[in-house]
Design a protein around this motif. Structure first.
Motif, short mmCIF file in Angstrom:
data_model
loop_
_atom_site.label_atom_id
_atom_site.label_comp_id
_atom_site.label_asym_id
_atom_site.label_seq_id
_atom_site.Cartn_x
_atom_site.Cartn_y
_atom_site.Cartn_z
N THR A 496 0.82 -1.21 0.00
CA THR A 496 0.00 0.00 0.00
C THR A 496 0.85 1.25 0.00
O THR A 496 0.32 2.35 -0.16
CB THR A 496 -0.93 0.03 1.22
N GLY A 497 2.14 1.10 0.20
CA GLY A 497 2.96 2.30 0.16
C GLY A 497 4.42 1.98 0.29
O GLY A 497 4.80 0.91 0.75
N GLU A 498 5.24 2.90 -0.20
CA GLU A 498 6.68 2.75 -0.08
C GLU A 498 7.22 4.08 0.42
O GLU A 498 6.93 5.13 -0.13
CB GLU A 498 7.29 2.39 -1.44
N LEU A 499 7.99 4.04 1.52
CA LEU A 499 8.46 5.27 2.14
C LEU A 499 9.97 5.23 2.27
O LEU A 499 10.55 4.18 2.55
CB LEU A 499 7.87 5.40 3.54
N ALA A 500 10.61 6.36 2.07
CA ALA A 500 12.02 6.45 2.42
C ALA A 500 12.11 6.56 3.94
O ALA A 500 11.19 7.05 4.59
CB ALA A 500 12.63 7.68 1.77
N ALA A 501 13.21 6.07 4.51
CA ALA A 501 13.34 6.04 5.96
C ALA A 501 13.10 7.42 6.55
O ALA A 501 12.47 7.56 7.60
CB ALA A 501 14.72 5.52 6.35
N GLU A 502 13.57 8.47 5.86
CA GLU A 502 13.49 9.82 6.42
C GLU A 502 12.03 10.28 6.53
O GLU A 502 11.69 11.08 7.39
CB GLU A 502 14.25 10.81 5.53
N ASP A 503 11.20 9.76 5.62
CA ASP A 503 9.81 10.24 5.58
C ASP A 503 8.88 9.43 6.47
O ASP A 503 7.72 9.78 6.64
CB ASP A 503 9.26 10.18 4.15
N ALA A 504 9.39 8.30 6.98
CA ALA A 504 8.49 7.37 7.66
C ALA A 504 8.21 7.84 9.08
O ALA A 504 9.12 8.16 9.84
CB ALA A 504 9.11 5.98 7.68
N THR A 505 6.95 7.88 9.43
CA THR A 505 6.56 8.10 10.82
C THR A 505 5.61 6.98 11.20
O THR A 505 5.02 6.34 10.34
CB THR A 505 5.81 9.44 10.98
N GLU A 506 5.49 6.76 12.51
CA GLU A 506 4.60 5.68 12.94
C GLU A 506 3.18 5.92 12.45
O GLU A 506 2.49 4.99 12.05
CB GLU A 506 4.60 5.59 14.48
N GLY A 507 2.77 7.19 12.48
CA GLY A 507 1.41 7.51 12.06
C GLY A 507 1.17 7.17 10.60
O GLY A 507 0.18 6.53 10.23
N LEU A 508 2.14 7.57 9.77
CA LEU A 508 2.01 7.34 8.33
C LEU A 508 1.99 5.84 8.04
O LEU A 508 1.15 5.34 7.27
CB LEU A 508 3.21 8.00 7.65
N ILE A 509 2.93 5.12 8.66
CA ILE A 509 2.98 3.67 8.43
C ILE A 509 1.69 3.02 8.92
O ILE A 509 1.11 2.16 8.26
CB ILE A 509 4.21 3.05 9.13
N GLY A 510 1.22 3.45 10.08
CA GLY A 510 -0.01 2.90 10.64
C GLY A 510 -1.18 3.07 9.69
O GLY A 510 -1.98 2.15 9.51
N ARG A 511 -1.26 4.25 9.06
CA ARG A 511 -2.36 4.47 8.13
C ARG A 511 -2.25 3.55 6.92
O ARG A 511 -3.24 2.99 6.45
CB ARG A 511 -2.39 5.93 7.69
N LEU A 512 -1.02 3.39 6.42
CA LEU A 512 -0.83 2.50 5.27
C LEU A 512 -1.10 1.04 5.66
O LEU A 512 -1.63 0.25 4.86
CB LEU A 512 0.60 2.63 4.74
#
Lengths: 533, 375
Positions: A496-512
């Protein structure tokens, strides 16, 4: 799992429910419990933490009657008791929920609850009485369990509630939980904690073994730390913190490995295009996964367990055939028409540390050195013609154990006699020492103590820095975020998503993880977000 | 926590030597009670049994002759067991294997035995292998349970042999369902000829050269299971099939090959029985050796050394029992079967019964030598 749950008022200093006094237990040369003394207040939740092999499980097994202490006393409600077998413990109101559930999968929940407490030769009366009593317990503790469902059809969180209910039905006032959250997803952990809270509010006593310090802080009233068989510290939970507990466990301050950005990643070593897996019922379990893992990077795969991560690892390691798509590795194209089996995958430089190491990665009755060869039995360096040179294998295993700090350093000891964390280090060592180009690793630190986690993380980062490609699947978001250069998030079999380490937050990952992507905006975003929180 | 492991801390020597000795002792005590119950003196009966089995050259020769067949079938059961398969078709595999050996001996009339033997061994192994391989294939590729199929293959073997010996293979003009006698040149040298070569005269005894073949097979099986790549793969399949798949081992072919080897070993019974002793293909020459092989493998703990030792024990029971029923009119051959059954019961089915008591008895010692913990 980091959220706090509503805590009831800490119990007034009450009587001791269980007192262990000077418990001593040896297994041959291993001194598993050294004069352990532990007192647990009635109506409290008491945490027990310690590294793998610190003696937690032995201590609880003594309390539950699996083992008998060589020395020491056990007091229940102030009176000295002798517990020779689990039956004695049950009679004293002590119940245990094992990490690996002891349920008959083919029976219904009610039948499982009645096992050993059928109440007569004919089942009819027993069933009626049991149902009434169980329904009362269910209401009292908000344990929502379908009594007539077959256990095999329930997910692990519900199965665990069945185990708790079983202990309560047998009249347990003291409940021992052995790593209850190891198999649970974060929402299930929240449910479990609510139940434990309700139990405490009703005056039951809970003893909980865990590796996860956050859980200790979130739910317990008191905590004891075991190290090398002895109690090294006991705290009121409100007077301590995670760092202090970790320090007591390992005997020094733990420095969690922190990802250092590596050199820019190189050429792709593993290319996955449009990969799909259908199960035997035709359900698409992995949906058109497409990604690349390049030399010198760790790609983390986050997601709630059971959303396609396992299938992805299985397909890439050659253990499960896939029905659509293409995998390109080390100059070879793998397609449904030209599949790759695990032996070929190893020859292509893919190493695999499976999620379920106890079931797959080792053969428990074999001595450790034979497991150090498992999967690499074709290595000509370890054989003279058709004859395996076990001496050479054992020597290599001794070196591996030294390198990977596998304890005890006995290559010919039966593998099942090593603790879980040491088995894991043996498996990781076996797979990583072969210098593969691509490492597929599932749950590298599940059930592993803090000291070993640190060690394993450093090794994974070192391998990345040596220019290898690592695909990391973990249920621990913290682990994913600490190690990954890029993060893939999976939900319902799809990425559902691909994030660079710098952009990743728990909230963002949780939503994905909950499947909320931008192109789904019009959907019930608020509901889904609420469910994922 | 499993009883078959050493997790209770029982030292190895106790598991390997003391426990079997206690089991055997218990079996003898129960057997004595049975003999007492029919009004005989158990001590003199058992002493007679021992004397009959090992007290004379003749008795010993018979004991070793029975043991030879049991080594073959015991190894057959053990190797399948290491692959996680319960092969109870040793009986049928021995029967059909004997057909192969017999056909070679019939066909190669006039050849000297030492040229016939390799061909007969190959044929026996091949026929037995086929009889084991088919159930193995059905298990691996079709999911038919090996226990069921091997039982059925015992019946098939029996029907096939009755047909062949009652028809195509029967000796012309004879009533008995047997083939004609092999040419004398093909007979395997028995202990009589070997002794004669060394300057001794003995009566005709069944012990023959195939005992050496059995011992060679035991050594070969030991090497195969514990010292070859294939043996390692087979043990992995037997202990944990999921781990075998993970390790890139093809469990299906491993199962088929293990069953073929198992059948081949059982198929060599005919070398001892037919080329060695009976010198013709007879009905039921294997006489339950395939089934007793299960007990032999169980008691020998799947290890070739243990299998050779337990074969000797069961061989002695066969021979001593036969002598006993010969000597004592009141002791029927059926009672001998009872005694054998009691031994199988205590050393096979109840082999761990005395274990907990022994652990308690040896506790201080056991604790000092146990290696690990479950913390």
């Amino acid at each position: 799992m980091s959220q706090t749950v509503p805590l009831s008022v800490p119990p007034q200093p009450g009587p001791w429910a269980v007192e262990l006094v000077g418990i001593d237990k040896r297994f041959g040369p291993v001194h598993a419990n050294k004069a352990v003394s532990l007192r647990i207040r009635a109506g409290s939740i008491h945490g027990l933490v310690g590294e793998n092999g610190a003696g937690k499980s032995t201590l609880m097994s003594i309390l539950y009657g699996f083992y008998q202490a060589d020395e020491g006393q056990i007091l229940v409600n102030g009176a000295e008791v002798r517990i020779r077998e689990p039956k004695d413990a049950i009679a004293l109101g002590i119940g245990m929920v094992h990490q690996h559930f002891m349920l008959v999968e083919e029976f219904t929940v009610l039948e499982n609850l009645m096992l050993g407490a059928e109440g007569g030769a004919l089942l009819k009366d027993g069933i009626r009485k049991a149902r009434a009593e169980v329904e009362r317990l269910e209401k009292a503790y908000r344990l929502d369990v379908p009594l007539d469902a077959k256990v095999a059809d329930l997910n692990v969180g519900i199965q665990q509630r069945v185990e708790i209910l079983k202990a309560l039905y047998r009249g347990a006032q003291v409940l021992i939980l052995d790593e209850p959250t190891a198999v649970l997803s974060p929402p299930e952990v929240q449910d479990l904690f609510r139940i434990l809270d309700a139990l405490r509010a009703q005056g039951r006593t809970i003893l909980m073994i865990t590796h996860k310090l956050k859980e200790i802080m979130a739910i317990t009233d008191a905590v004891s730390v075991l190290r090398q068989g002895a109690v090294v510290a006991s705290f009121h939970t409100q007077d301590t913190n995670e760092a202090a507990l970790a320090e007591a466990m390992v005997g020094r301050r733990a420095n969690p490995a922190v990802r250092r950005p590596g050199a820019p990643a190189g050429a792709p070593l593993l290319t996955v295009e449009d990969l799909s897996i259908f199960d035997e019922r035709g359900v698409e379990r992995l949906k058109r996964a497409t990604f690349r893992v390049r030399a010198g990077e760790i790609v983390g795969v986050a997601g709630v367990a059971g959303n396609g991560q396992s299938e992805l690892l299985e397909a890439l390691s050659g253990m499960t055939p896939f029905q659509r798509g293409r995998v390109h590795v080390n100059g070879r194209d793998v397609t449904p028409e030209s599949p790759m089996d695990p032996a070929q995958a190893r020859r292509q430089g893919i190493a695999h540390v499976p999620e379920d190491r106890l079931r797959r990665a080792v053969v428990k009755p074999f001595p450790a050195f034979q497991n150090a060869l498992l999967g690499y039995q074709d290595d000509p360096a370890m054989a003279d013609g058709p004859r395996l040179n076990w001496k050479r294998v054992a020597a290599a295993t001794a070196r591996l154990m030294e390198d990977w700090d596998v304890r005890p350093r006995q290559p010919s000891l039966r593998t099942s006699l090593f603790s879980g964390g040491n088995q894991q280090k043996l498996v990781l060592g076996r797979e990583m020492e072969r210098d593969p180009n691509v490492l597929l690793v599932g749950q590298p630190t599940r059930g592993v103590d803090i000291g070993a986690i640190e060690f394993i993380h450093r090794r994974l980062l070192a391998m990345r820095d040596a220019g290898k490609a690592i695909l990391l699947v973990s249920a621990e978001l913290e682990e994913i975020m600490a190690l990954s250069d890029r993060i893939l998030v999976m939900c319902d079999g799809a990425i559902t998503g691909e994030l660079a380490a710098e952009d990743a937050t728990e909230g963002l990952i949780g939503r994905l993880m909950a499947g909320i992507t931008d192109d789904m905006e019009h959907g019930s975003r608020a509901d889904a977000a609420g469910g994922a929180a | 926590m499993s009883a078959s492991t050493n997790s209770d801390g029982l030292p190895r020597w106790a598991t390997l030597a003391l426990l079997p000795a206690i089991n055997l002792g218990a079996a003898l005590v129960v057997s004595s009670l049975v003999i007492l119950a029919i009004g005989q003196d158990p001590l003199s009966a058992l002493a007679f049994m021992v004397k009959g089995a090992v007290g004379s050259g003749t008795g010993l020769s018979y004991t070793l002759y029975y043991a030879t067949s049991l080594i073959f079938t015991g190894l057959a059961v053990a190797i399948a067991n290491h692959a996680g398969l319960f092969n109870i078709g040793g009986e049928g595999q021995a029967y059909v294997g004997g057909l192969g050996t017999g056909l070679v001996c019939l066909a190669l009339s006039g050849w000297p035995w030492y040229t016939v033997l390799p061909v007969a061994v190959l044929a026996g192994a091949l026929f037995g292998a086929v009889w084991g391989l088919i159930p193995g294939y059905l298990q691996a590729y079709r999911g038919s349970h090996i226990v069921i199929t091997t039982i059925m293959f015992n019946f098939l073997a029996s029907a096939l042999m009755v047909y062949l010996l009652g028809g195509p293979l029967i000796e012309h003009g004879q009533m008995a369902p047997e083939s004609r006698e092999f040419a004398e040149s093909t007979f395997l040298p028995a202990v009589k000829e070997i002794a004669a070569g060394l300057g001794y005269r003995t009566s005709t005894l069944p012990l023959n050269l195939s005992l050496l073949l059995a011992l060679l097979c035991a050594a070969g099986v030991w090497f195969l299971i514990w010292h070859t790549r294939w043996g390692f793969q087979m043990r992995t399949v037997g202990a944990n099939e999921a781990a075998a798949r993970y390790a890139g081992i093809n469990a299906r072919t491993t199962i088929v090959v293990a069953m073929a080897i198992s059948g081949a070993l059982a198929g060599l019974v005919g070398i001892n029985e037919l080329q060695g002793v009976q010198h013709r293909i007879t009905l039921n020459f294997q006489a339950g050796m395939g089934f007793t092989g299960i007990a032999v493998a169980l008691m020998g703990r799947g290890h070739p050394v243990g299998i050779v030792l337990s074969s000797l024990l069961f061989g002695a029971l066969y021979q001593g029992g036969a002598e006993l029923s010969f000597e004592y009119n009141e002791i029927s051959p059926r009672l001998v079967v009872v005694i054998q059954g009691v031994v199988i019961l205590f050393s096979g089915a109840l082999e761990h019964m005395f274990r907990p008591a022994l652990v308690r008895l040896l506790k201080p010692k056991a604790a000092a030598s146990a290696a690990g913990q479950r913390a």
